[in-house]
Design a protein around this motif. Structure first.
Motif, short mmCIF file in Angstrom:
data_model
loop_
_atom_site.label_atom_id
_atom_site.label_comp_id
_atom_site.label_asym_id
_atom_site.label_seq_id
_atom_site.Cartn_x
_atom_site.Cartn_y
_atom_site.Cartn_z
N THR A 147 1.88 -12.29 -62.21
CA THR A 147 1.62 -11.22 -61.25
C THR A 147 0.14 -10.88 -61.30
OG1 THR A 147 1.96 -9.48 -62.89
CG2 THR A 147 3.92 -10.25 -61.67
N ARG A 148 -0.29 -10.05 -60.38
CA ARG A 148 -1.68 -9.59 -60.42
C ARG A 148 -1.97 -8.92 -61.75
NH1 ARG A 148 -6.11 -8.33 -57.45
NH2 ARG A 148 -7.24 -6.45 -58.06
N GLU A 149 -1.02 -8.14 -62.25
CA GLU A 149 -1.23 -7.42 -63.49
C GLU A 149 -1.30 -8.38 -64.68
OE1 GLU A 149 1.02 -6.62 -61.14
OE2 GLU A 149 -0.21 -4.94 -60.37
N SER A 150 -0.46 -9.41 -64.70
CA SER A 150 -0.50 -10.34 -65.84
C SER A 150 -1.79 -11.16 -65.81
CB SER A 150 0.72 -11.26 -65.83
OG SER A 150 0.69 -12.18 -64.76
N ILE A 151 -2.29 -11.48 -64.62
CA ILE A 151 -3.54 -12.23 -64.52
C ILE A 151 -4.72 -11.35 -64.92
CG2 ILE A 151 -5.12 -13.34 -62.90
CD1 ILE A 151 -2.65 -14.48 -61.48
N LEU A 152 -4.70 -10.10 -64.52
CA LEU A 152 -5.77 -9.18 -64.96
C LEU A 152 -5.75 -9.05 -66.49
CD1 LEU A 152 -5.54 -6.38 -62.25
CD2 LEU A 152 -7.34 -8.12 -62.50
N ALA A 153 -4.55 -9.07 -67.08
CA ALA A 153 -4.46 -9.03 -68.54
C ALA A 153 -5.04 -10.31 -69.15
CB ALA A 153 -3.01 -8.84 -68.97
N THR A 154 -4.84 -11.45 -68.50
CA THR A 154 -5.42 -12.71 -68.99
C THR A 154 -6.94 -12.67 -68.90
OG1 THR A 154 -3.46 -14.03 -68.48
CG2 THR A 154 -5.56 -15.19 -68.55
N ILE A 155 -7.46 -12.08 -67.82
CA ILE A 155 -8.92 -11.95 -67.71
C ILE A 155 -9.45 -11.08 -68.85
CG2 ILE A 155 -10.82 -11.12 -66.28
CD1 ILE A 155 -9.08 -11.75 -63.81
N ASP A 156 -8.78 -9.97 -69.11
CA ASP A 156 -9.20 -9.12 -70.24
C ASP A 156 -9.12 -9.89 -71.56
OD1 ASP A 156 -9.70 -6.96 -68.58
OD2 ASP A 156 -7.71 -6.07 -68.88
N PHE A 157 -8.09 -10.70 -71.70
CA PHE A 157 -7.92 -11.53 -72.90
C PHE A 157 -9.09 -12.51 -73.03
CE2 PHE A 157 -5.94 -15.52 -74.64
CZ PHE A 157 -5.84 -15.09 -75.96
N ALA A 158 -9.46 -13.13 -71.92
CA ALA A 158 -10.58 -14.08 -71.94
C ALA A 158 -11.87 -13.38 -72.36
CB ALA A 158 -10.75 -14.72 -70.58
N GLU B 33 6.34 -16.35 -57.08
CA GLU B 33 7.21 -15.29 -56.55
C GLU B 33 6.41 -14.07 -56.07
OE1 GLU B 33 9.10 -16.80 -60.47
OE2 GLU B 33 7.10 -16.39 -59.67
N HIS B 34 5.21 -13.88 -56.60
CA HIS B 34 4.47 -12.65 -56.36
C HIS B 34 3.13 -12.85 -55.64
CE1 HIS B 34 7.34 -10.95 -59.21
NE2 HIS B 34 6.98 -11.87 -60.09
#
Length: 490
Positions: free
Chosen positions: A367-378, A431-432
């Protein structure tokens, strides 16, 4: 005159066909045609005169390639393929057969392997056979067959690993050829580079230019669903060259390529066998070989192995972190979690090894939220450099089959895998998220990562300290910054 033409066909300027996600890259990357070079080494060792032409690297268009073939008059032409370029690859084969009646054309590479029947029955024609998967022995046997008599369907049916058009235009798929178990039986590729290629044409931002690419193994035991070469070319089981053979080739490179700055080991995963990686590093030190090298590595290496790699000259590793989302990591069969990734990154930094981190967006469940979390992780991992892309699904991979089955492939033709100017296109949804949103998130990730003042200051300092870093940074940054500022494209 040449017996055999081995061709990386023309397509777009600086199109990097041999890499796992073929494209014209933002960093100016252009991979060595390693698999084709290995084929050339095998053919030349058997006494064939080979014209090895890397058209994208040499800047040759199709008329120039055809003219070169007409002058050489080969009886066999071997053309590499990729998904986004396949229509152009088939057209190149058709142009060659039109100009050279009697020429036997065979396609190799990931896309031809995965779509052999489709390639053979393409309307433009020109393709007489496909050598599937690992193709050196298949092409060599085919060359011997063609030299000893006509290419009848009955005779072609004896060549394992070959697909061809039989009687009445029916597609015939011969049984798969077993993978080469004794990789030491393959001649080295470095002398092929020296005879046929200009190493200055090639660039990988993970290695200081000028550089060369070698391999110490083939295959990968890990199960990542999207990774192209293990599923189409090299297989899921790792096979290894002897360490001394590899280091003999390294020594040859150091002696024969003046000004060589680094070597990139393009194994699927150099560090898959950690005990062998230790032996490899210890042998480099024992033999007194002094050179910078980089490699593909998994984020599961212990601190002591990383320290040994650094002592042996490892300067940088290219590592797939992919995502911070547990569901996405499970979906892609990554088999490693974020805490282990964090420990690896810290240990690599302590050892003095740079890390190029790879991150992928758009897996099922993202989702947008999970990808934003991946960016923060990076950003928190803070690798030395990073790339952010939509998941690129190619025929022959589990990921492609999954996305196709679920209706998640948003492309109508193979060329859609690239933008009009050759950059990676986004051909998936989930899906999202739809492709435009995934692209925007990739752009956001790159801007957040690369436009940080701390990152820019660090890169400038590194470039000033090292001439090799300066050359690498300038060459990669010249193209990349344009795309970074422009955005909205992958």
């Amino acid at each position: 005159m040449a017996d055999i033409l081995v061709l990386n066909p023309p397509f777009l300027p600086k199109f990097s066909r041999p890499q796992r996600s073929p494209a014209v890259t933002k960093s100016g990357t252009l991979y060595f045609p390693l698999f084709l070079a290995q084929l050339v080494a095998v053919l030349e060792a058997d006494g064939y005169a080979v014209d090895f032409c890397d058209a994208p690297a040499a800047g040759l268009d199709l008329p120039a390639v055809v003219a070169r073939a007409v002058a050489g008059k080969p009886f066999l032409a071997v053309l590499d393929t990729s998904t986004p370029s396949i229509d152009a690859d088939i057209a190149a084969a058709a142009a060659l057969t039109k100009a050279l009646p009697g020429l036997f054309t065979v396609l190799v590479g990931p896309h031809a392997t995965a779509r052999a029947g489709e390639v053979l029955t393409a309307k433009s024609g020109g393709v007489l056979a496909v050598a599937r998967r690992e193709y050196e022995a298949t092409v060599l046997e085919l060359a011997r067959l063609l030299g000893s008599g006509p290419a009848t369907a009955k005779r072609l049916a004896t060549v394992a690993g070959l697909s061809f058009l039989g009687e009445g235009g029916a597609v015939v798929h011969n049984p798969d050829r077993p993978y080469i178990e004794d990789l030491d039986a393959l001649p080295p590729v470095a002398p092929v580079y020296a005879r046929h290629l200009d190493i200055r044409h090639y660039f990988n931002p993970n290695a200081k230019p000028p550089m060369v690419t070698l391999a110490t193994s083939r295959g990968c035991p890990y199960r990542c669903s999207f990774c192209l070469h293990p599923q189409t070319l090299t297989g899921r089981a790792a096979r290894y060259r002897s360490i001394n053979k590899v280091l003999d080739e390294v020594a040859w490179c150091l002696d024969n390529f003046p000004g060589l700055r680094s070597i990139f080991f393009e194994d699927d995963t150099l560090t898959a066998d950690k005990a062998r990686c230790r032996e490899f590093c210890a042998a480099i030190i024992r033999r007194g070989l002094s050179f910078d090298w980089s490699a593909n590595a998994r984020a599961d290496l212990d601190a002591d192995l990383l320290a040994l790699m650094r002592r042996a000259g490892c300067r940088q590793v290219c590592t797939g972190f992919e995502s911070a989302d547990p569901a996405a990591l499970s979906s892609m069969k990554k088999g490693i979690g974020t805490e282990r990734m964090r420990r690896f990154r810290a240990d690599a930094a302590k050892a003095g090894i740079k890390v190029h981190g790879c991150f992928i967006f758009g897996f099922p469940g993202d989702t947008r939220e999970s990808i934003l979390a991946t960016i923060d992780f990076a950003l928190s991992l803070n690798p030395d450099t990073a790339q952010f892309y939509p998941v690129m699904v190619y025929p022959g991979t589990e990921a492609y089959d999954e996305y196709k089955e679920r209706g998640f492939i948003a492309a109508g033709r193979w060329r859609d895998w690239l933008t009009p100017d050759g950059l990676h296109g986004c051909v998936v949804r989930n899906e999202h998220l739809f492709p435009p949103e995934i692209v925007r998130l990739c752009d956001l990730a790159r801007r957040r990562f690369y436009l940080r003042p701390k990152f820019l200051a660090r890169r400038a300092a590194m470039a000033l300290v090292s001439p090799g870093e300066m050359a690498r940074t300038v060459r990669a940054g010249r193209v990349f910054l344009k795309h970074l500022v422009r955005g909205s494209r992958v």
